[in-house]
Design a protein around this motif. Sequence first.
Motif, PDB file in Angstrom:
ATOM      1  N   MET A  16       0.879  -0.948  -0.318  1.00  0.00           N
ATOM      2  CA  MET A  16      -0.196  -0.543   0.416  1.00  0.00           C
ATOM      3  C   MET A  16       1.097   1.481  -0.203  1.00  0.00           C
ATOM      4  O   MET A  16       0.230   2.264  -0.277  1.00  0.00           O
ATOM      5  N   ALA A  17       2.282   0.841   0.655  1.00  0.00           N
ATOM      6  CA  ALA A  17       3.040   2.518   0.229  1.00  0.00           C
ATOM      7  C   ALA A  17       3.605   2.575  -0.766  1.00  0.00           C
ATOM      8  O   ALA A  17       3.209   3.922  -1.198  1.00  0.00           O
ATOM      9  N   ALA A  18       3.630   1.452  -1.680  1.00  0.00           N
ATOM     10  CA  ALA A  18       4.229   1.308  -3.009  1.00  0.00           C
ATOM     11  C   ALA A  18       3.049   1.875  -4.166  1.00  0.00           C
ATOM     12  O   ALA A  18       3.178   2.560  -4.805  1.00  0.00           O
ATOM     13  N   VAL A  19       2.011   1.657  -3.342  1.00  0.00           N
ATOM     14  CA  VAL A  19       0.612   2.106  -4.319  1.00  0.00           C
ATOM     15  C   VAL A  19       0.740   3.632  -4.224  1.00  0.00           C
ATOM     16  O   VAL A  19       0.324   4.071  -4.907  1.00  0.00           O
ATOM     17  N   ALA A  20       0.975   4.143  -2.778  1.00  0.00           N
ATOM     18  CA  ALA A  20       0.512   5.530  -2.319  1.00  0.00           C
ATOM     19  C   ALA A  20       1.444   6.733  -3.261  1.00  0.00           C
ATOM     20  O   ALA A  20       1.165   7.753  -3.587  1.00  0.00           O
ATOM     21  N   ILE A  21       2.439   5.881  -3.221  1.00  0.00           N
ATOM     22  CA  ILE A  21       3.193   6.594  -3.919  1.00  0.00           C
ATOM     23  C   ILE A  21       3.487   6.820  -5.582  1.00  0.00           C
ATOM     24  O   ILE A  21       3.397   7.750  -6.395  1.00  0.00           O
ATOM     25  N   ALA A  22       3.287   5.505  -5.953  1.00  0.00           N
ATOM     26  CA  ALA A  22       2.720   5.150  -7.720  1.00  0.00           C
ATOM     27  C   ALA A  22       1.294   6.288  -7.712  1.00  0.00           C
ATOM     28  O   ALA A  22       1.575   7.103  -8.956  1.00  0.00           O
ATOM     29  N   ARG A  23       0.177   6.320  -7.163  1.00  0.00           N
ATOM     30  CA  ARG A  23      -0.779   7.278  -7.070  1.00  0.00           C
ATOM     31  C   ARG A  23       0.047   9.250  -7.653  1.00  0.00           C
ATOM     32  O   ARG A  23      -0.361   9.318  -7.637  1.00  0.00           O
ATOM     33  N   LYS A  24       0.270   9.121  -6.350  1.00  0.00           N
ATOM     34  CA  LYS A  24       0.947  10.544  -5.962  1.00  0.00           C
ATOM     35  C   LYS A  24       2.078  10.889  -6.910  1.00  0.00           C
ATOM     36  O   LYS A  24       2.173  12.011  -7.269  1.00  0.00           O
ATOM     37  N   ASP A  25       2.715  10.108  -7.663  1.00  0.00           N
ATOM     38  CA  ASP A  25       3.651  10.698  -8.784  1.00  0.00           C
ATOM     39  C   ASP A  25       3.263   9.810  -9.760  1.00  0.00           C
ATOM     40  O   ASP A  25       4.056   9.676 -11.496  1.00  0.00           O
ATOM     41  N   GLN A  26       2.316   9.692  -9.855  1.00  0.00           N
ATOM     42  CA  GLN A  26       1.448   8.879 -11.605  1.00  0.00           C
ATOM     43  C   GLN A  26       2.447   8.146 -12.222  1.00  0.00           C
ATOM     44  O   GLN A  26       2.939   7.903 -13.323  1.00  0.00           O
ATOM     45  N   LEU A  27       2.683   6.563 -11.593  1.00  0.00           N
ATOM     46  CA  LEU A  27       3.465   5.535 -11.871  1.00  0.00           C
ATOM     47  C   LEU A  27       2.756   4.730 -12.248  1.00  0.00           C
ATOM     48  O   LEU A  27       1.257   4.407 -11.816  1.00  0.00           O
ATOM     49  N   LYS A  28       2.872   3.562 -13.670  1.00  0.00           N
ATOM     50  CA  LYS A  28       2.101   2.330 -12.629  1.00  0.00           C
ATOM     51  C   LYS A  28       3.523   1.265 -12.023  1.00  0.00           C
ATOM     52  O   LYS A  28       4.423   1.343 -11.853  1.00  0.00           O
ATOM     53  N   ILE A  29       3.358   0.623 -11.336  1.00  0.00           N
ATOM     54  CA  ILE A  29       3.004  -0.732 -10.602  1.00  0.00           C
ATOM     55  C   ILE A  29       3.145  -2.272 -11.942  1.00  0.00           C
ATOM     56  O   ILE A  29       2.337  -2.616 -11.872  1.00  0.00           O
ATOM     57  N   MET A  30       4.280  -3.334 -12.442  1.00  0.00           N
ATOM     58  CA  MET A  30       4.256  -4.625 -12.550  1.00  0.00           C
ATOM     59  C   MET A  30       4.592  -5.259 -11.708  1.00  0.00           C
ATOM     60  O   MET A  30       5.752  -5.055 -11.593  1.00  0.00           O
ATOM     61  N   PRO A  31       3.631  -6.409 -10.919  1.00  0.00           N
ATOM     62  CA  PRO A  31       3.322  -7.357 -10.148  1.00  0.00           C
ATOM     63  C   PRO A  31       4.414  -8.248 -10.489  1.00  0.00           C
ATOM     64  O   PRO A  31       3.124  -9.218  -9.880  1.00  0.00           O
ATOM     65  N   LEU A  32       5.433  -8.828 -10.326  1.00  0.00           N
ATOM     66  CA  LEU A  32       5.792  -9.597 -10.623  1.00  0.00           C
ATOM     67  C   LEU A  32       5.773 -10.962  -9.525  1.00  0.00           C
ATOM     68  O   LEU A  32       6.003 -12.109  -9.038  1.00  0.00           O
ATOM     69  N   CYS A  33       5.974 -10.246  -8.260  1.00  0.00           N
ATOM     70  CA  CYS A  33       6.086 -10.416  -7.076  1.00  0.00           C
ATOM     71  C   CYS A  33       5.219 -11.493  -6.562  1.00  0.00           C
ATOM     72  O   CYS A  33       4.117 -11.153  -6.972  1.00  0.00           O
ATOM     73  N   PRO A  34       4.990 -12.989  -6.892  1.00  0.00           N
ATOM     74  CA  PRO A  34       3.695 -13.760  -6.422  1.00  0.00           C
ATOM     75  C   PRO A  34       2.767 -12.988  -5.416  1.00  0.00           C
ATOM     76  O   PRO A  34       1.245 -13.003  -5.449  1.00  0.00           O
TER      77      PRO A  34
ATOM     78  N   LYS B  21      -6.979  -9.510  -5.776  1.00  0.00           N
ATOM     79  CA  LYS B  21      -8.036  -9.587  -5.686  1.00  0.00           C
ATOM     80  C   LYS B  21      -8.687  -8.730  -5.313  1.00  0.00           C
ATOM     81  O   LYS B  21      -9.877  -7.843  -4.574  1.00  0.00           O
ATOM     82  N   ASP B  22      -7.788  -7.070  -5.408  1.00  0.00           N
ATOM     83  CA  ASP B  22      -8.350  -5.861  -4.662  1.00  0.00           C
ATOM     84  C   ASP B  22      -8.791  -4.784  -6.292  1.00  0.00           C
ATOM     85  O   ASP B  22      -7.354  -4.876  -6.530  1.00  0.00           O
ATOM     86  N   ALA B  23      -9.925  -4.896  -6.534  1.00  0.00           N
ATOM     87  CA  ALA B  23      -9.862  -4.207  -8.056  1.00  0.00           C
ATOM     88  C   ALA B  23      -9.598  -2.301  -7.634  1.00  0.00           C
ATOM     89  O   ALA B  23      -9.579  -1.675  -8.696  1.00  0.00           O
ATOM     90  N   THR B  24     -10.007  -2.143  -6.529  1.00  0.00           N
ATOM     91  CA  THR B  24      -9.429  -0.971  -6.626  1.00  0.00           C
ATOM     92  C   THR B  24      -8.329  -0.214  -6.467  1.00  0.00           C
ATOM     93  O   THR B  24      -7.916   0.505  -6.699  1.00  0.00           O
ATOM     94  N   LEU B  25      -6.706  -1.431  -6.851  1.00  0.00           N
ATOM     95  CA  LEU B  25      -5.969  -0.922  -7.065  1.00  0.00           C
ATOM     96  C   LEU B  25      -5.496  -0.496  -8.357  1.00  0.00           C
ATOM     97  O   LEU B  25      -4.218  -0.870  -8.794  1.00  0.00           O
ATOM     98  N   ALA B  26      -6.259  -1.096  -9.553  1.00  0.00           N
ATOM     99  CA  ALA B  26      -5.931  -1.172 -10.683  1.00  0.00           C
ATOM    100  C   ALA B  26      -5.530  -0.004 -11.861  1.00  0.00           C
ATOM    101  O   ALA B  26      -4.977  -0.186 -12.643  1.00  0.00           O
ATOM    102  N   ASP B  27      -5.819   0.715 -11.024  1.00  0.00           N
ATOM    103  CA  ASP B  27      -5.684   2.698 -11.089  1.00  0.00           C
ATOM    104  C   ASP B  27      -4.482   2.885 -11.703  1.00  0.00           C
ATOM    105  O   ASP B  27      -2.916   2.961 -12.544  1.00  0.00           O
ATOM    106  N   VAL B  28      -3.196   1.587 -10.322  1.00  0.00           N
ATOM    107  CA  VAL B  28      -1.451   1.629 -10.730  1.00  0.00           C
ATOM    108  C   VAL B  28      -1.169   0.543 -11.793  1.00  0.00           C
ATOM    109  O   VAL B  28       0.224   0.592 -11.156  1.00  0.00           O
ATOM    110  N   LEU B  29      -1.706   0.030 -11.977  1.00  0.00           N
ATOM    111  CA  LEU B  29      -1.352  -1.530 -11.897  1.00  0.00           C
ATOM    112  C   LEU B  29      -1.154  -1.450 -14.190  1.00  0.00           C
ATOM    113  O   LEU B  29      -1.870  -0.471 -14.459  1.00  0.00           O
ATOM    114  N   PHE B  30      -0.064  -2.459 -14.529  1.00  0.00           N
ATOM    115  CA  PHE B  30       1.029  -1.644 -15.478  1.00  0.00           C
ATOM    116  C   PHE B  30       0.091  -3.531 -16.235  1.00  0.00           C
ATOM    117  O   PHE B  30       0.720  -3.872 -15.716  1.00  0.00           O
TER     118      PHE B  30
END
Length: 93
Positions: free
Chosen positions: A58-76, A84-93
């Motif tokens: 959630m700290a990573a998501v907060a940074i991504a939202r603040k800085d308009q970044l995208k996250i690619m989650p390769l870690c399982p 599981k959480d559709a509310t995180l889709a805005d930062v998903l790459f």
Amino acid sequence: MEVIQKNSDKHGSFEVIDQEKSVAQMTYTWAGLTKFIIDHTEVDPGYAGKGLGKQMLMAAVAIARKDQLKIMPLCPFAKSVFDKDATLADVLF
């Protein structure tokens, strides 16, 4: 306990610090200027089940939202939370 971010030009991490000791870490690698890849999450066995992985994510998501970044989650772990959480889709790459 607090979550801190360490960042360089190519890599970074989010860590949970408890009594001046790192007890959990989520690492990432930059993939250009606008996205980063979460590649590993690890929690000290003595702290398992306390939600530390989710706090770091959630700290990573907060940074991504603040800085308009995208996250690619390769870690399982990170991928399972995003799945599981559709509310995180805005930062998903």
